[in-house]
Structures are given as C-alpha cells and as structure tokens.
Design a protein around this motif. Structure first.
Motif, mmCIF file in Angstrom:
data_model
loop_
_atom_site.group_PDB
_atom_site.id
_atom_site.type_symbol
_atom_site.label_atom_id
_atom_site.label_comp_id
_atom_site.label_asym_id
_atom_site.label_seq_id
_atom_site.Cartn_x
_atom_site.Cartn_y
_atom_site.Cartn_z
ATOM 1 N N LEU A 3 0.843 -1.241 -0.108
ATOM 2 C CA LEU A 3 -0.110 -0.030 0.072
ATOM 3 C C LEU A 3 1.018 1.342 0.044
ATOM 4 O O LEU A 3 1.291 1.982 0.890
ATOM 5 N N LEU A 4 1.014 1.755 -1.131
ATOM 6 C CA LEU A 4 2.247 2.744 -1.427
ATOM 7 C C LEU A 4 1.552 4.144 -0.662
ATOM 8 O O LEU A 4 2.408 4.764 0.061
ATOM 9 N N THR A 5 0.353 4.355 -1.112
ATOM 10 C CA THR A 5 -0.293 5.682 -0.379
ATOM 11 C C THR A 5 -1.658 5.008 -0.442
ATOM 12 O O THR A 5 -2.015 3.972 -0.530
ATOM 13 N N PRO A 6 -2.640 6.004 0.254
ATOM 14 C CA PRO A 6 -3.927 5.481 0.661
ATOM 15 C C PRO A 6 -4.862 5.107 -0.488
ATOM 16 O O PRO A 6 -5.740 4.467 -0.658
ATOM 17 N N ASN A 7 -4.197 5.715 -1.804
ATOM 18 C CA ASN A 7 -5.070 5.449 -2.999
ATOM 19 C C ASN A 7 -4.175 4.900 -4.196
ATOM 20 O O ASN A 7 -4.557 5.000 -5.197
ATOM 21 N N LEU A 8 -2.983 4.099 -3.689
ATOM 22 C CA LEU A 8 -2.260 3.909 -4.647
ATOM 23 C C LEU A 8 -1.710 2.163 -4.235
ATOM 24 O O LEU A 8 -0.820 2.338 -3.082
ATOM 25 N N ILE A 9 -1.958 1.339 -4.943
ATOM 26 C CA ILE A 9 -1.610 -0.205 -4.388
ATOM 27 C C ILE A 9 -0.728 -1.078 -5.366
ATOM 28 O O ILE A 9 -1.157 -0.849 -6.643
ATOM 29 N N SER A 10 0.241 -1.426 -5.074
ATOM 30 C CA SER A 10 1.114 -2.271 -5.790
ATOM 31 C C SER A 10 1.190 -3.962 -5.663
ATOM 32 O O SER A 10 1.238 -4.075 -4.574
ATOM 33 N N LYS A 22 -9.428 6.890 -7.344
ATOM 34 C CA LYS A 22 -9.395 8.551 -7.405
ATOM 35 C C LYS A 22 -11.191 8.389 -7.128
ATOM 36 O O LYS A 22 -11.902 8.214 -8.367
ATOM 37 N N ASN A 23 -11.532 8.916 -5.988
ATOM 38 C CA ASN A 23 -13.152 9.055 -5.819
ATOM 39 C C ASN A 23 -13.791 7.678 -6.209
ATOM 40 O O ASN A 23 -13.335 6.514 -5.691
ATOM 41 N N ARG A 24 -14.584 7.742 -6.963
ATOM 42 C CA ARG A 24 -15.285 6.443 -7.430
ATOM 43 C C ARG A 24 -14.828 5.817 -8.423
ATOM 44 O O ARG A 24 -15.385 4.691 -9.332
ATOM 45 N N HIS A 25 -13.340 6.251 -9.181
ATOM 46 C CA HIS A 25 -12.974 5.399 -10.115
ATOM 47 C C HIS A 25 -11.552 4.656 -9.629
ATOM 48 O O HIS A 25 -10.843 5.251 -8.889
ATOM 49 N N ASN A 26 -11.728 3.547 -10.490
ATOM 50 C CA ASN A 26 -10.328 2.877 -10.092
ATOM 51 C C ASN A 26 -9.495 2.505 -11.411
ATOM 52 O O ASN A 26 -10.068 2.347 -12.627
ATOM 53 N N LEU A 27 -8.309 2.928 -11.627
ATOM 54 C CA LEU A 27 -7.490 2.678 -12.842
ATOM 55 C C LEU A 27 -6.234 1.593 -12.432
ATOM 56 O O LEU A 27 -5.610 1.798 -11.518
ATOM 57 N N ARG A 30 6.238 -16.899 -14.900
ATOM 58 C CA ARG A 30 5.364 -15.704 -15.169
ATOM 59 C C ARG A 30 5.688 -14.726 -14.073
ATOM 60 O O ARG A 30 5.719 -15.169 -12.761
ATOM 61 N N ILE A 31 5.603 -13.457 -14.592
ATOM 62 C CA ILE A 31 5.980 -12.466 -13.400
ATOM 63 C C ILE A 31 5.130 -11.219 -14.003
ATOM 64 O O ILE A 31 5.111 -10.983 -14.958
ATOM 65 N N SER A 32 4.521 -10.749 -12.824
ATOM 66 C CA SER A 32 3.585 -9.496 -13.286
ATOM 67 C C SER A 32 3.610 -8.451 -11.981
ATOM 68 O O SER A 32 3.979 -8.870 -10.866
ATOM 69 N N GLU A 33 3.185 -7.259 -12.465
ATOM 70 C CA GLU A 33 3.250 -6.166 -11.536
ATOM 71 C C GLU A 33 2.053 -5.318 -11.999
ATOM 72 O O GLU A 33 1.676 -4.879 -13.043
ATOM 73 N N THR A 34 1.221 -5.226 -11.067
ATOM 74 C CA THR A 34 -0.212 -4.430 -11.218
ATOM 75 C C THR A 34 -0.121 -3.139 -10.342
ATOM 76 O O THR A 34 0.206 -3.375 -9.009
ATOM 77 N N THR A 35 -0.326 -2.135 -10.695
ATOM 78 C CA THR A 35 -0.583 -0.886 -9.836
ATOM 79 C C THR A 35 -1.987 -0.355 -9.856
ATOM 80 O O THR A 35 -2.436 -0.246 -11.041
ATOM 81 N N THR A 36 -2.744 -0.155 -8.894
ATOM 82 C CA THR A 36 -4.234 0.185 -8.879
ATOM 83 C C THR A 36 -4.011 1.790 -8.163
ATOM 84 O O THR A 36 -3.638 1.960 -7.069
ATOM 85 N N TRP A 37 -4.806 2.491 -9.082
ATOM 86 C CA TRP A 37 -4.803 3.914 -8.591
ATOM 87 C C TRP A 37 -6.226 4.223 -8.302
ATOM 88 O O TRP A 37 -7.311 4.139 -9.067
#
Length: 201
Positions: A76-83, A168-173, A159-166
C-alpha cells in the motif's frame, strides 16, 4: 467365442486398468507491517493412469504430474495507490510409456534387432504384427507383445507480473505488465523396440 467384428481374434480379455489421483495445496500469508503483505502458495497434482493389456509390456502407463508455485507481494504505497507483484512457476510432466520391463534388459537387442532407439526403463519385447489377426489392445498399440510408443513431455512455465491500482473517488485505474515464458520439452519415439511383421503373399 470368436469376435466376428475382428477377423482372426478368438481370445478376448479385459484386464483391470489402474487410476490414482492425488492433489494438495499449501498456502502461507505473512503481514510484514500495516502496509505490506506477503503470501506463498504451492500446489501439487498427480494423475497416474494405466491401460492394461492381456500381457505385460503391451499396456500403457500415463503418469501426469504438475507442480505450481506462486509468490505475491502487496504494498500500500499511499492510501489510494496499491502495488501488487506476482511471480509464479509451473512444471508439468506427462508421459505415455509401456507397462513392461523397467530394468536395463534390452530384449529386442538380444533378439538380434539392430538400430533401435529404446532407452533403459523403456525396454519391452518387439511389436509383432500378424497379418489377418487383431490383438484387441489399446489404440496406441497396433500389434502383439510390444507397446512400441514412447512419449515424454516436460513443460516449464514462468510468469512475472506487476499491477498498480490507483483509486480516485469512485474510479479505479489499473496498469502494469505481465511477462510469460513457456518452455516445452517433447520426446517421442515410435516402435523404438523394433517390429516383427508377418505379411500375406
């Protein structure tokens, strides 16, 4: 009683096949701190089948085994950024071999057949084909006595993978990368113990 659907066949038997399946999974989760977690999982599956024939050496053994290992790390990098990071490894082994001799006696070579490709652990008697007679054995074998086919396949999958989730309000990227590598090892032989054939004239 003769089977009229197969000319020349007057002996029919149905020996028992064998089948054994085993599966197991182990997982461990570890909380490093309030923001970081780690997990690992290992799975194993074994499926051993045997198609028996009326004599030893003409049947088929089919061992299939799979190992699967995955390691995951979440930060949990920041409250709204997950690696999320993942690394996995899969190994699959599949074989189709004779149920005959598993020692180092090369019976076909002792019978005088030359230029054979059989390996220790895969020795059986030569395959014997008699014109006008049907052995009534598994589809992979076309004659009497010897199975005559050897198939071994070893597959490795990384297999190697990296996913980052951002968030923002009601949106997930989500964005990231996924790298895969598959290596296939395949060994197949046909009539590696030789063939003795009788032809009509």
């Amino acid at each position: 009683m003769p089977n009229i659907s197969r000319p020349g066949a007057n002996y029919i038997t149905t020996p028992s096949d064998i089948e054994r399946r085993d599966q197991g999974t182990i997982r461990s989760d570890y909380r490093i701190n309030a923001k970081q977690t780690l997990f690992g999982r290992y799975s194993y599956a074994s499926d051993d089948l045997g198609n028996a024939a009326y004599i030893k050496g003409l049947g088929v053994i089919r061992p299939d085994r799979t190992h699967f290992l995955v390691i995951g790390f979440t930060d949990l990098l920041t409250p709204n950024l997950i690696s999320e990071s993942r690394a996995s490894f899969t190994r699959s082994f599949l074989a189709r071999v004779s149920d005959g001799n598993t020692t180092t006696t090369n019976y076909a070579a002792q019978a005088g057949l030359q230029n054979l490709a059989a390996q220790p652990g895969d020795y059986t008697l030569p395959n014997i084909n008699l014109s006008g007679y049907a052995p009534g054995t598994p589809a992979a074998s076309s004659g009497f006595v010897g199975y005559g086919t050897h198939i071994v396949q070893n597959n490795l999958y990384y297999r190697i993978s990296e996913t980052t989730t951002w968030i923002k309000n009601r949106h997930n990227l989500k964005f990231g990368a996924d790298v895969n590598r598959l290596m296939v090892g395949y060994d197949q032989g046909q009539s590696q113990n030789g063939i003795l054939r009788s032809e009509e004239h």
